[in-house]
Design an enzyme around this catalytic site. Sequence first.
Site, short mmCIF file in Angstrom:
data_model
loop_
_atom_site.label_atom_id
_atom_site.label_comp_id
_atom_site.label_asym_id
_atom_site.label_seq_id
_atom_site.Cartn_x
_atom_site.Cartn_y
_atom_site.Cartn_z
N LYS A 189 0.81 -1.11 0.08
CA LYS A 189 0.06 0.04 0.09
C LYS A 189 0.83 1.08 0.04
O LYS A 189 2.01 1.42 0.72
CB LYS A 189 -0.69 0.00 1.34
N LYS A 248 4.75 2.45 8.57
CA LYS A 248 3.30 3.08 8.78
C LYS A 248 2.22 2.23 8.96
O LYS A 248 1.53 2.36 10.14
CB LYS A 248 3.12 4.05 7.77
N LYS A 265 5.52 2.37 -2.80
CA LYS A 265 5.33 3.78 -3.19
C LYS A 265 5.47 3.80 -4.59
O LYS A 265 6.49 2.73 -5.11
CB LYS A 265 6.49 4.63 -2.59
N THR A 282 -5.42 12.54 6.78
CA THR A 282 -4.09 12.51 7.09
C THR A 282 -3.92 13.71 8.17
O THR A 282 -3.25 13.64 9.09
CB THR A 282 -3.25 12.69 5.94
N ASN A 313 -3.35 19.15 0.94
CA ASN A 313 -4.34 18.50 1.64
C ASN A 313 -4.08 18.33 3.22
O ASN A 313 -4.94 18.57 3.89
CB ASN A 313 -4.61 17.23 0.82
N SER A 367 -7.41 5.01 4.04
CA SER A 367 -7.08 4.32 2.81
C SER A 367 -7.76 2.65 3.06
O SER A 367 -8.32 2.10 2.18
CB SER A 367 -6.00 4.28 2.35
N1 GLU Z 1 0.50 8.82 0.28
C1 GLU Z 1 0.15 8.71 1.78
C2 GLU Z 1 1.01 8.23 2.57
O1 GLU Z 1 2.10 8.65 2.30
C3 GLU Z 1 -1.16 7.77 1.44
C4 GLU Z 1 -0.90 6.24 1.37
C5 GLU Z 1 -2.33 5.55 1.19
O2 GLU Z 1 -3.28 5.88 1.67
O3 GLU Z 1 -1.98 4.39 0.49
O4 GLU Z 1 0.78 7.77 3.67
#
Ligand code: GLU
Length: 428
Positions: A71, A95, A107, A191, A222, A362
């Site tokens: 993810k 995370k 990523k 977030t 955001n 998410s």
């Molecule tokens: N891009 C966001 C992060 O760095 C969200 C990642 C997601 O929702 O999968 O946490």
Amino acid sequence: MEQGAYNPYMTAQTQFDQVAEQINLDPAVRALIRQPSREFHFTIPVKMDDGGTRVFNAYRIHHNDARGPVKGGIRFHPQETVDTIRALSMWMTWKCAVVDIPLGGGKGGVICDPHDLSMGEQERLCRGYVRQMVKNFGPAVDVPAPDVMTNGQHMLWMMDEYEAITGGHYAGVITGKPVGMGGSLGRREATGYGVIYTLAEALPKLGMDLAQTTASIQGFGNVGEYAARLYETLGGKIIAISCWDQHDRKAYTFRKKEGLDIGRLAEIKDTFGSIDLDKARALGCEILPGDAWIAQEVDILMPCALENQITSEAFTRISGQVKVICEAANGPTTPGADKLIREKNIYLIPDFLCNAGGVTCSYFEQVQCNMNYFWPLDEVLDKLKFKMTAAFHAVHDLAWQKSLYMRDAAYIIAINRVAEAVKMRGWV
Ligand code: GLU
């Protein structure tokens, strides 16, 4: 290792190695999880509006999927590097583990500046990205999301391309989609709200009352906007916000010592988070250089933009009044500055805990998509608060009991969970 030669992947590995050493991590597990499991480097040819074709370089990196499907976001940025994506994929693994959701870390990124691309060109770029990755995307494989300069529309084009190729409805293939098109209520706020949920738990531990505190924020995308909104709603006063100005191609800090009105500022920003200078002056803001945000006399600093912002040099400009740093961005602090934060005893809410609200929501979006049943906003935010609060207390309690730095405590929890999954699967 600081400005200029800065490499986020080295930061991510340095942080990991320190903790791996501290917890005496099994060498095979260590070798496996200090680097990504697999990487995709590819090109995306895009038909441009002027009739020509431009070729974009792109990446998707799977750091680790022992705890579940990979993810993490896909970012569009002109200065994107493969090492940045590697670092970010690694941070995604920690995370998801620290908030204990059954997902791994990944990523993606495309080297591009979406400001220079028409909507049609952006759509073709998104579809091209999916065509290259389709075999390795899927609700049970890899689930992308928005990140820096990507949004719900980009996610929807990507979902549509995936569904067109695979011939079914798989809304759980991607998150951060618009509400009504498979998106979750609360994802936009998640977030930023998550940052403040952790801050609101941290302050009483320090004997501070949020309603009596002041803050300075870097970034008004955001994350920065919704962190600012909730912090203001809870009674905090935001003195300064810095953000990128697309027209002048540099950042400015907008300061109002009596406190900024976040709702009004949000009304005068564009979709990429740039605030209109004249309208800001009309609201009574002083306009200062972009890096002035870090030098404000406030209680709390919230870097909500990119990596490599709090360097050792920048640290020297932090006011003695600052008690807490909330790392809402991924990797905003260099290892040199991290040492100084630790020495000065500033309370740190580390990035992969502080900003985990996005991926947590998410995950909720994916769950809702997979069962094709959507929850009301209150239910989403309640669940989000519960997850963020529980994760915060686990990290804080460990740090407190063992006299650890907050970042190390978060790493210990996350690495142990991933190491356990890797071992239980019999990978090492
Ligand atoms: N891009 C966001 C992060 O760095 C969200 C990642 C997601 O929702 O999968 O946490």
